[in-house]
Design a protein around this motif. Structure first.
Motif, PDB file in Angstrom:
ATOM      1  N   ALA A 305       6.721  32.461  -3.872  1.00 46.93           N
ATOM      2  CA  ALA A 305       7.725  33.157  -4.673  1.00 46.93           C
ATOM      3  C   ALA A 305       8.434  34.262  -3.912  1.00 46.93           C
ATOM      4  O   ALA A 305       9.239  34.993  -4.498  1.00 46.93           O
ATOM      5  CB  ALA A 305       7.071  33.730  -5.930  1.00 46.93           C
ATOM      6  N   ILE A 306       8.172  34.392  -2.612  1.00 44.09           N
ATOM      7  CA  ILE A 306       8.817  35.453  -1.833  1.00 44.09           C
ATOM      8  C   ILE A 306      10.338  35.373  -1.912  1.00 44.09           C
ATOM      9  O   ILE A 306      11.014  36.394  -2.101  1.00 44.09           O
ATOM     10  CB  ILE A 306       8.301  35.428  -0.380  1.00 44.09           C
ATOM     11  N   PRO A 307      10.952  34.159  -1.830  1.00 40.48           N
ATOM     12  CA  PRO A 307      12.422  34.090  -1.896  1.00 40.48           C
ATOM     13  C   PRO A 307      13.014  34.488  -3.250  1.00 40.48           C
ATOM     14  O   PRO A 307      14.233  34.686  -3.339  1.00 40.48           O
ATOM     15  CB  PRO A 307      12.717  32.613  -1.597  1.00 40.48           C
ATOM     16  N   THR A 308      12.196  34.619  -4.289  1.00 38.70           N
ATOM     17  CA  THR A 308      12.733  35.078  -5.574  1.00 38.70           C
ATOM     18  C   THR A 308      13.098  36.550  -5.529  1.00 38.70           C
ATOM     19  O   THR A 308      13.850  37.030  -6.385  1.00 38.70           O
ATOM     20  CB  THR A 308      11.733  34.840  -6.717  1.00 38.70           C
ATOM     21  N   ALA A 309      12.569  37.282  -4.544  1.00 35.69           N
ATOM     22  CA  ALA A 309      12.901  38.697  -4.388  1.00 35.69           C
ATOM     23  C   ALA A 309      13.631  38.961  -3.077  1.00 35.69           C
ATOM     24  O   ALA A 309      14.574  39.752  -3.027  1.00 35.69           O
ATOM     25  CB  ALA A 309      11.630  39.544  -4.457  1.00 35.69           C
ATOM     26  N   VAL A 310      13.180  38.307  -2.002  1.00 38.40           N
ATOM     27  CA  VAL A 310      13.813  38.484  -0.694  1.00 38.40           C
ATOM     28  C   VAL A 310      14.885  37.405  -0.536  1.00 38.40           C
ATOM     29  O   VAL A 310      14.590  36.253  -0.220  1.00 38.40           O
ATOM     30  CB  VAL A 310      12.774  38.390   0.444  1.00 38.40           C
ATOM     31  N   GLU A 311      16.125  37.792  -0.790  1.00 42.48           N
ATOM     32  CA  GLU A 311      17.251  36.873  -0.635  1.00 42.48           C
ATOM     33  C   GLU A 311      17.801  37.019   0.780  1.00 42.48           C
ATOM     34  O   GLU A 311      18.120  38.130   1.213  1.00 42.48           O
ATOM     35  CB  GLU A 311      18.329  37.181  -1.666  1.00 42.48           C
ATOM     36  N   HIS A 312      17.904  35.903   1.473  1.00 46.23           N
ATOM     37  CA  HIS A 312      18.250  35.931   2.897  1.00 46.23           C
ATOM     38  C   HIS A 312      19.592  36.619   3.133  1.00 46.23           C
ATOM     39  O   HIS A 312      20.605  36.281   2.538  1.00 46.23           O
ATOM     40  CB  HIS A 312      18.288  34.504   3.446  1.00 46.23           C
ATOM     41  N   ARG A 313      19.550  37.623   3.981  1.00 54.69           N
ATOM     42  CA  ARG A 313      20.701  38.425   4.391  1.00 54.69           C
ATOM     43  C   ARG A 313      21.330  39.205   3.242  1.00 54.69           C
ATOM     44  O   ARG A 313      22.461  39.695   3.343  1.00 54.69           O
ATOM     45  CB  ARG A 313      21.751  37.584   5.119  1.00 54.69           C
TER      46      ARG A 313
END
Length: 374
Positions: A305-313
């Motif tokens: 679920a990391i990409p649910t908070a860390v949006e690339h760039r």
């Protein structure tokens, strides 16, 4: 002051809920502590029963708030532990007829015990699910448990997908982060770039990948790793083998009261999570929300679920899990571009304020329980 305390009056308290947790206390599970403290402050917490002992040693300071409410169950089956809960309520001064619901904190054993207790008391039950938690339950059993539940709470979208795969209808409620305790602070520019990683020293955290990555860096750096666990010695050996032991500090465990001061002297936070050999993985690690709230640039793995908070760039940089070279490239980029670090950090703080504020998340959590156990 407990983690979830707010100066605003909370419109709750008409429900009395018994909560079943897993190991108690757990230093890494501040999300459970936050929500239990919120229930306690609202007058909704009748009692807490732990199915097993938790961590020994360092405790989160707020654990003491609940010491008189938490009771450890004897080892046994879910049915035996449920019978122990029902039998103990009277001795704890909790009238059975005063209980409106039973909530299991985790979909596996706590939910099974919660269901059995609720059946005995003739009240509804529900459960919260986290990280790999739903996969610990046979799918047919999980589906049956979900059908019987008055409410199901998922802490992130990945967990929600796991539950929906068996026909459950979960409500998504993020853990939340204390925006006052974890807040941006001015960082004086220095020649050395300070890196930070936080988590238990276990395979799914990917700290071995991080050590492989940092020895590829081409700038002046220091890495601090906060946490303890079975991989401490192997990780220390890996640092020696790659010739970077002089630049890595293993700090051991730190409480949440101690963590902000570490974030405040950090430039980049690394979250190199992976899926381990047993299929275990993170959900949305506490360190991600804490770093975001502190306005820090994050390099995280594009996993769980990391990409649910860390949006690339936008709020950080994402790299493939297990890719040491990709991780090194991302760290190199951030280290050499202070404006990029500042921009990502500012966006991260804004995202934390909008989506992950502790007060708002605990408010939603309690509203769901208040409605479900009515």
């Amino acid at each position: 002051m407990s983690p979830a305390q707010s100066s605003e009056a909370r419109p709750y308290g008409t429900r009395r809920i018994v909560v079943i947790v897993s190991g108690w206390p757990r230093l890494s599970e501040s999300f459970a502590l936050n929500e239990l403290c919120a229930l306690h402050e609202a007058g909704m917490l009748a009692a807490v029963f732990a199915t097993k002992r938790g961590d020994v040693g360092e405790r989160h300071p707020a654990v003491a708030t609940l010491d008189n409410h938490v009771h450890h169950l004897n080892t046994g089956t879910a049915e035996q532990q449920a019978a122990e809960v029902v039998g103990a309520l009277g001795g704890l001064g909790v009238a059975r007829e005063s209980i409106d619901g039973v909530h299991g904190y985790f979909a596996h054993r706590p939910a099974a015990v919660a269901r059995a207790v609720a059946t005995s008391l003739g009240v509804p039950f529900g459960f919260s699910a986290h990280a790999k938690d739903p996969s610990k339950v046979d799918p047919a059993e999980l589906a049956d448990r979900a059908r019987a539940a008055a409410c199901i709470i998922a802490c992130n979208s990945q967990v929600a997908r796991q539950l929906r795969a068996v026909g459950a209808d979960p409500t998504l409620v993020p853990h939340g982060v204390d925006l006052a305790a974890f807040a941006p602070r001015p960082r004086l520019a220095e020649g050395r770039v300070e890196l930070l990683a936080v988590g238990r020293l276990v395979a799914k955290k990917g700290f071995d990948v991080l050590i492989d990555a940092v020895h590829l860096l081409d700038f002046d750096w220091r890495l601090r790793i906060v946490g303890d666990g079975p991989l401490l010695r192997p990780l220390q050996q890996a640092a020696r083998d790659t010739g970077v032991e002089g630049r890595i500090e293993f700090l051991g465990t730190r409480t949440h009261a101690e963590l902000p001061s570490l974030y405040h002297v950090t430039d980049i936070v690394a979250v190199p999570s992976v899926i381990d050999a047993d299929g275990d993985r993170d959900g949305l690690p506490n360190v991600v929300l804490e770093a975001m709230a502190c306005g820090l640039a994050i390099v995280g793995s594009d996993v769980a679920a990391i990409p649910t908070a860390v949006e690339h760039r936008v709020t950080g940089l994402l790299v493939e899990p297990g890719d040491a070279h990709g991780l090194a490239n991302a760290l190199n980029e951030l280290a050499k571009d202070a404006d990029l670090r500042a921009g990502l950090g500012a966006n991260a703080r804004s995202r934390a304020e909008c989506n992950f504020g502790l007060a708002a998340c605990t408010h939603r959590f309690m509203s769901i329980l208040e409605a479900a156990y009515g």
